[in-house]
Design a protein around this motif. Structure first.
Motif, mmCIF file in Angstrom:
data_model
loop_
_atom_site.group_PDB
_atom_site.id
_atom_site.type_symbol
_atom_site.label_atom_id
_atom_site.label_comp_id
_atom_site.label_asym_id
_atom_site.label_seq_id
_atom_site.Cartn_x
_atom_site.Cartn_y
_atom_site.Cartn_z
ATOM 1 N N ARG A 85 0.815 -1.212 0.000
ATOM 2 C CA ARG A 85 0.000 0.000 0.000
ATOM 3 C C ARG A 85 0.854 1.270 0.000
ATOM 4 N N LEU A 88 1.796 2.609 -3.380
ATOM 5 C CA LEU A 88 0.745 3.064 -4.301
ATOM 6 C C LEU A 88 0.731 4.582 -4.366
ATOM 7 N N CYS A 94 -6.803 5.770 -7.097
ATOM 8 C CA CYS A 94 -5.774 4.788 -7.444
ATOM 9 C C CYS A 94 -5.726 3.673 -6.420
ATOM 10 N N ARG A 95 -5.823 4.066 -5.160
ATOM 11 C CA ARG A 95 -5.720 3.062 -4.100
ATOM 12 C C ARG A 95 -6.877 2.074 -4.152
ATOM 13 N N ARG A 97 -8.638 1.354 -6.768
ATOM 14 C CA ARG A 97 -8.503 0.530 -7.969
ATOM 15 C C ARG A 97 -7.508 -0.601 -7.721
ATOM 16 N N ALA A 98 -6.403 -0.292 -7.036
ATOM 17 C CA ALA A 98 -5.409 -1.328 -6.744
ATOM 18 C C ALA A 98 -6.028 -2.435 -5.898
ATOM 19 N N ALA A 130 -1.137 -5.256 -9.390
ATOM 20 C CA ALA A 130 -2.101 -4.317 -8.810
ATOM 21 C C ALA A 130 -1.493 -2.918 -8.726
ATOM 22 N N ARG A 131 -0.205 -2.856 -8.355
ATOM 23 C CA ARG A 131 0.494 -1.575 -8.272
ATOM 24 C C ARG A 131 0.555 -0.918 -9.644
ATOM 25 N N ALA A 134 -2.810 0.546 -10.770
ATOM 26 C CA ALA A 134 -3.493 1.456 -9.845
ATOM 27 C C ALA A 134 -3.902 2.762 -10.510
ATOM 28 N N ASP A 135 -3.033 3.329 -11.376
ATOM 29 C CA ASP A 135 -3.383 4.619 -11.970
ATOM 30 C C ASP A 135 -3.914 4.459 -13.388
#
Lengths: 201, 268
Positions: A85, A88, A94-95, A97-98, A130-131, A134-135
């Motif tokens: 986390r 991220l 973004c968080r 979404r990850a 996932a990272r 994220a964006d």
């Protein structure tokens, strides 16, 4: 995304075009330059050739902006934080979404707060996906996205990529898992093996 | 108590102490006799040369000789720092990066000292300006050298981390922020411990010199305090600009890591 005359090692210049919602697979033995090609597309190394995305040329966009849209995901994820986390972007969208991406590939939200050292290679690998998502980048350059994953996780990652393709992402894939890349790719290009030099520098 | 000038005979007497080092080297077969002799001779010749030069510059009290001497110090600074790094930026940029920050920071702080604090007349009066500049640059140089070493080693070791962060769309300064922070910290540590231990572990060299030269300990302490503040300020500036300069030179305008610009200095 369109690539023109990219020179990697001793392969002939590479040109291709891959559209929105399409997946291009890069084939070739180890050392043929698959990773170098992906890194060139992400503008991580100097190279000769031109790359376009969404009407803009790579060399005319600032590096960080280009890599914000064209995302390279390395085969061996590395971390600079204790938990996923912390790595991220601070942005709330973004968080979350990850977290959703992590859930889609079989990781509970709690995994993002666990010390990375305590997680398995496969879990860290999925967290790096996932990272990277994220964006919400537009193009995914995936280097061995299934390495270190068990068959169940491979299926989930495949489903995730399929979903990204459906929602308009472009994917360029380098994978040793021939069946996996065959199921996903609409097109393929092959890189030749570069001859071994007699003397290491 | 007044100032006691040393005769050449006094120096010969002091140099006898080197014979102890020579005997140790000989007795333990350290093979240091040759380099010991060379460093001692170098030290004597360099200081004698500086004394002659400074005497000439002080006598002239003019701007250009002062500037020329300061420029010589700049060249020596860059060469000293760059040649002691294990990894450095190749070419002239490496020397500029090594010498520029400590010298620029030293220049700014020394100008501040002679104009605002000491009020020397004229401001470039070499008797004040050159020793202060030298002392500040010498110390800022140590801090900047630590920064360059830490950041070059860190970037080399953590290449994958930096490239991962760049690949995620971070700018070069964000991607290298952890390494920068660590290097700035490393560069600031010596001056902080120097301030914390000044007068306890050892009486600083300049204060010792002033006391030997007949100054009141109180006055000598005041000068020493001023110098330490100046050094701290200059080190901060030098360390920060060395860190920023390192990041700029180790990456390119497209925010790519360019470690091939680093060259390893062979073992000395």
């Amino acid at each position: 995304m369109r690539a023109e005359h990219i020179k990697i090692g001793t392969s002939p210049p590479i040109s291709f075009e891959v559209g929105s919602g399409e997946c291009l697979a890069i084939d070739g033995p180890s050392g043929s330059g698959k990773t170098r090609l992906l890194r060139a597309l992400a503008d991580l190394d100097p190279f000769s050739g031109r790359v376009f995305f969404d009407g803009a040329e790579q060399s005319e966009m600032p590096g960080p902006a280009w890599r914000g849209a064209v995302r390279f995901v390395a085969a061996e994820p590395v971390w600079w934080t204790d938990t996923a986390r912390e790595a991220l972007p601070p942005d709330e969208a973004c968080r979350s979404r990850a977290v959703r991406v992590a859930a889609a590939i079989g990781l509970p939200a709690a995994a993002l707060d666990q010390p990375l050292q305590q997680l398995s290679t496969g879990e860290r690998h999925r967290l790096s996906l996932a990272r990277a998502l994220a964006d919400n980048p537009k193009v995914l350059l995936l280097d061995e996205p299934t390495s270190g994953l068990d068959p169940a996780a491979v299926a989930l990652v495949e489903e995730l990529i399929r979903y990204r393709l459906l929602s308009g992402n472009t994917v360029v894939l380098a994978s040793h898992d021939a069946a996996f890349s065959k199921r996903l790719a609409n097109a393929r290009i092959a890189l030749g093996k570069k001859p071994l030099t007699a003397h290491a520098p | 108590m007044s100032y006691v000038a040393l005769t050449y005979w006094d120096l010969v007497l002091a140099s006898l102490l080197l014979l102890i080092n020579g005997a140790i080297s000989f007795g333990f077969r350290l093979n240091l006799e040759r380099s010991l002799a060379i460093s001692a001779v170098r030290m004597v010749l360099q200081l004698a040369l500086i004394a002659v030069l400074l005497k000439f510059i002080f006598a002239s009290d003019a701007f250009w000789p002062t500037l020329l001497f300061a420029m010589l110090m700049l060249a020596a600074t860059g060469y000293e720092v760059a040649s002691h790094q294990s990894r450095r930026i190749s070419g002239w940029r490496g020397y500029a990066l090594a010498g520029g920050p400590p010298f620029a920071a030293g220049l700014v702080t020394a100008l501040f000292a002679v104009t605002a604090i000491i009020g020397a007349e004229p401001w470039y009066a070499p008797r004040f300006f050159l020793p202060i500049l030298g002392m500040i640059v010498g110390n800022a140089l140590a801090g900047a050298g630590l920064v360059l070493d830490t950041i070059a080693d860190g970037a080399n070791r953590e290449r994958q981390v930096i490239e991962t962060r760049l690949a995620l769309g971070q700018s070069r300064f964000v991607a290298m922020s952890d390494i920068m922070r660590r290097s700035v910290r490393a560069g600031m540590l010596p001056i902080m411990s120097m301030m914390a231990t000044a007068g306890i572990v050892a009486i600083p060299g300049m204060m010792t010199g002033q006391i030997l030269a007949g100054a009141e300990p109180g006055d000598a302490a005041k000068y020493q305090i001023m110098i330490l503040f100046l050094i701290a300020g200059a080190t901060g500036l030098a360390v920060l600009s060395a860190a920023c300069g390192s990041v700029l030179l180790m990456t390119d305008e497209r925010h790519r890591l360019r470690l091939e610009r680093l060259q390893s200095n062979g073992s000395p």
